[in-house]
Design a protein around this motif. Structure first.
Motif, PDB file in Angstrom:
ATOM      1  N   VAL A  96       0.839  -1.203   0.000  1.00  0.00           N
ATOM      2  CA  VAL A  96       0.000   0.000   0.000  1.00  0.00           C
ATOM      3  C   VAL A  96       0.871   1.249   0.000  1.00  0.00           C
ATOM      4  CG1 VAL A  96      -1.786   1.268   1.242  1.00  0.00           C
ATOM      5  CG2 VAL A  96      -1.779  -1.232   1.289  1.00  0.00           C
ATOM      6  N   ALA A  97       0.484   2.225  -0.790  1.00  0.00           N
ATOM      7  CA  ALA A  97       1.134   3.532  -0.790  1.00  0.00           C
ATOM      8  C   ALA A  97       0.056   4.596  -0.673  1.00  0.00           C
ATOM      9  CB  ALA A  97       1.957   3.738  -2.069  1.00  0.00           C
ATOM     10  N   GLY A  98       0.479   5.830  -0.462  1.00  0.00           N
ATOM     11  CA  GLY A  98      -0.522   6.878  -0.385  1.00  0.00           C
ATOM     12  C   GLY A  98       0.044   8.216   0.033  1.00  0.00           C
ATOM     13  N   THR A  99      -0.879   9.146   0.279  1.00  0.00           N
ATOM     14  CA  THR A  99      -0.500  10.496   0.676  1.00  0.00           C
ATOM     15  C   THR A  99      -1.684  11.133   1.382  1.00  0.00           C
ATOM     16  OG1 THR A  99       0.420  12.597  -0.125  1.00  0.00           O
ATOM     17  CG2 THR A  99      -1.263  11.548  -1.506  1.00  0.00           C
ATOM     18  N   GLY A 100      -1.419  12.188   2.136  1.00  0.00           N
ATOM     19  CA  GLY A 100      -2.482  12.899   2.834  1.00  0.00           C
ATOM     20  C   GLY A 100      -2.017  13.357   4.201  1.00  0.00           C
ATOM     21  N   THR A 101      -2.373  14.555   4.571  1.00  0.00           N
ATOM     22  CA  THR A 101      -2.069  15.034   5.911  1.00  0.00           C
ATOM     23  C   THR A 101      -2.989  14.327   6.910  1.00  0.00           C
ATOM     24  OG1 THR A 101      -3.694  16.837   5.881  1.00  0.00           O
ATOM     25  CG2 THR A 101      -1.508  17.312   4.971  1.00  0.00           C
TER      26      THR A 101
ATOM     27  N   PHE B 128      -3.308   2.867  -3.795  1.00  0.00           N
ATOM     28  CA  PHE B 128      -2.865   4.224  -3.478  1.00  0.00           C
ATOM     29  C   PHE B 128      -3.995   4.934  -2.761  1.00  0.00           C
ATOM     30  CE2 PHE B 128      -1.901   8.716  -4.246  1.00  0.00           C
ATOM     31  CZ  PHE B 128      -0.542   8.746  -3.930  1.00  0.00           C
ATOM     32  N   LEU B 129      -3.773   5.306  -1.502  1.00  0.00           N
ATOM     33  CA  LEU B 129      -4.753   6.053  -0.715  1.00  0.00           C
ATOM     34  C   LEU B 129      -4.509   7.538  -0.891  1.00  0.00           C
ATOM     35  CD1 LEU B 129      -4.458   3.985   2.599  1.00  0.00           C
ATOM     36  CD2 LEU B 129      -6.193   3.719   0.810  1.00  0.00           C
TER      37      LEU B 129
ATOM     38  N   VAL C  79      -6.822   3.346  -6.853  1.00  0.00           N
ATOM     39  CA  VAL C  79      -6.824   4.600  -6.091  1.00  0.00           C
ATOM     40  C   VAL C  79      -8.085   4.639  -5.230  1.00  0.00           C
ATOM     41  CG1 VAL C  79      -6.800   7.115  -6.209  1.00  0.00           C
ATOM     42  CG2 VAL C  79      -5.527   5.769  -7.910  1.00  0.00           C
ATOM     43  N   ILE C  80      -7.889   4.809  -3.915  1.00  0.00           N
ATOM     44  CA  ILE C  80      -9.008   4.835  -2.973  1.00  0.00           C
ATOM     45  C   ILE C  80      -8.997   6.165  -2.218  1.00  0.00           C
ATOM     46  CG2 ILE C  80     -10.115   3.725  -0.993  1.00  0.00           C
ATOM     47  CD1 ILE C  80      -8.696   1.147  -1.735  1.00  0.00           C
ATOM     48  N   PRO C  81     -10.049   6.973  -2.340  1.00  0.00           N
ATOM     49  CA  PRO C  81     -10.124   8.222  -1.579  1.00  0.00           C
ATOM     50  C   PRO C  81     -10.577   7.951  -0.148  1.00  0.00           C
ATOM     51  CG  PRO C  81     -12.066   7.997  -2.951  1.00  0.00           C
ATOM     52  CD  PRO C  81     -11.212   6.801  -3.258  1.00  0.00           C
TER      53      PRO C  81
END
Length: 321
Positions: free
Chosen positions: A249-254, A282-283, A300-302
């Motif tokens: 799993v990878a991703g980004t976000g504060t 990818f989150l 891609v999952i929001p």
């Protein structure tokens, strides 16, 4: 022939007022975060970043390359703010992000953790900002839209709910001991995210964690707050002893201390970094979903909160696109 050499040198080395934003690295957090008394997750949890470098005249062509973006320097470093001060703001943002990630991750694993004292201070009001004449350097942001601002990520997330040019954000500030309320309209960041046009710095307190967490490795070269969600997931996975997913799993976000996930810049570049690392999921924050929802080869999952991310992975939404 000398003039050809001079021309080539100019194309490659002459400075321009632009910077190239390119796909960066996918950092395997298993090698960067240590949770005392617990082993790292079995499968990779990737934090993704972007690569920024000065654009030469020839480098201006990068804007036509997939996954690359050309930005004016003023979009990255606000005019009138010394570079050293700006880097310090980013460094503090990373510290707060790590604190919030540890608090959220440990709470999700069943530990009782008190939110540490933290506040957000205005460092500079940017040129052409709608906040000019309303906010000043030194102002402490107390509330936005009636919600207490306990972290930089929290403020960014609340402001992000106001469409560019839409209803202004209502901001309560403390200015030298006197409180006042101002309404500030949003404008778009270089990638269209709602912003109020101020440089704000986190002033995080130290969290009293039941389980000590140490951050190091590749994280020492990364600044800013966009890796909060993935750091929280990695810490939770180590504490729970269970894999987040059947795939990497990878991703980004504060992330703020309540587990809310906020928007970031560079999603298009970061999802490419995730694909290069072999991640299958990818989150991302909901505010970034539209720009990358059609990415092939990765799901891609929001997610708007830490819990949404955890449950989406636990529920079996691990299949690749």
């Amino acid at each position: 022939m000398i003039w050809i050499a001079v021309l080539l040198a100019a194309l490659f080395y002459l400075p321009t007022p632009y910077v190239v934003m390119a796909p960066g690295d996918a950092v395997d957090l298993r090698a960067a975060i240590r949770v005392a008394g617990h082993t790292s997750p079995a499968r990779p949890v990737y934090l993704t970043d972007v690569l920024l470098y000065p654009a030469s005249p020839l480098g201006l062509l990068a804007k036509y390359a997939p996954g690359y973006r050309l930005l004016h320097r003023s979009d990255l470093e606000p005019a009138g703010v010394p570079s050293e001060q700006y880097r310090e703001v980013l460094r503090r943002s990373m510290i707060e992000s790590q604190q919030a990630a540890a608090v959220v991750g440990e709470r999700a694993a069943g530990y009782r953790v008190v939110t540490p004292p933290s506040r957000v201070r205005v460092v500079a009001v940017l040129k052409n900002s709608r906040a000019r004449g309303l906010l000043e350097p030194g102002d402490i942001v107390v509330e936005v839209d009636g919600h207490a601002v306990t972290s930089l990520a929290r403020m960014v997330a609340i402001v992000g709910t106001h469409p560019v040019g839409g209803t202004p954000a209502t901001i309560r500030i403390d200015r030298r001991g006197s409180e006042r309320i101002v309404s500030v309209g949003t404008s778009g960041s270089p990638q269209g995210q709602p912003r109020i046009g101020v440089l704000i710095a986190a002033e995080p307190g130290k969290a009293d964690l039941p389980v000590p967490v140490r951050f190091g490795g590749e994280l020492e070269r990364i600044s800013g707050s966009s890796g909060g969600l993935m750091m929280a997931l990695d810490i939770y996975a180590a504490l729970s002893g269970r894999p987040l997913s059947e795939v990497s799993v990878a991703g980004t976000g504060t992330i703020d201390f309540d587990g809310n996930v906020g928007p970031i810049d560079g999603a298009s570049q970061k999802v490419i970094a995730a694909k290069r690392a072999g991640a299958k999921i990818f989150l991302c924050p909901p505010g970034n979903y539209r720009e990358i929802e059609g990415t092939r080869g990765i799901r891609v999952i929001p997610v708007a909160t830490f819990e949404q991310a955890r449950k989406a992975l636990a529920a079996g939404e691990q299949r690749a696109a």
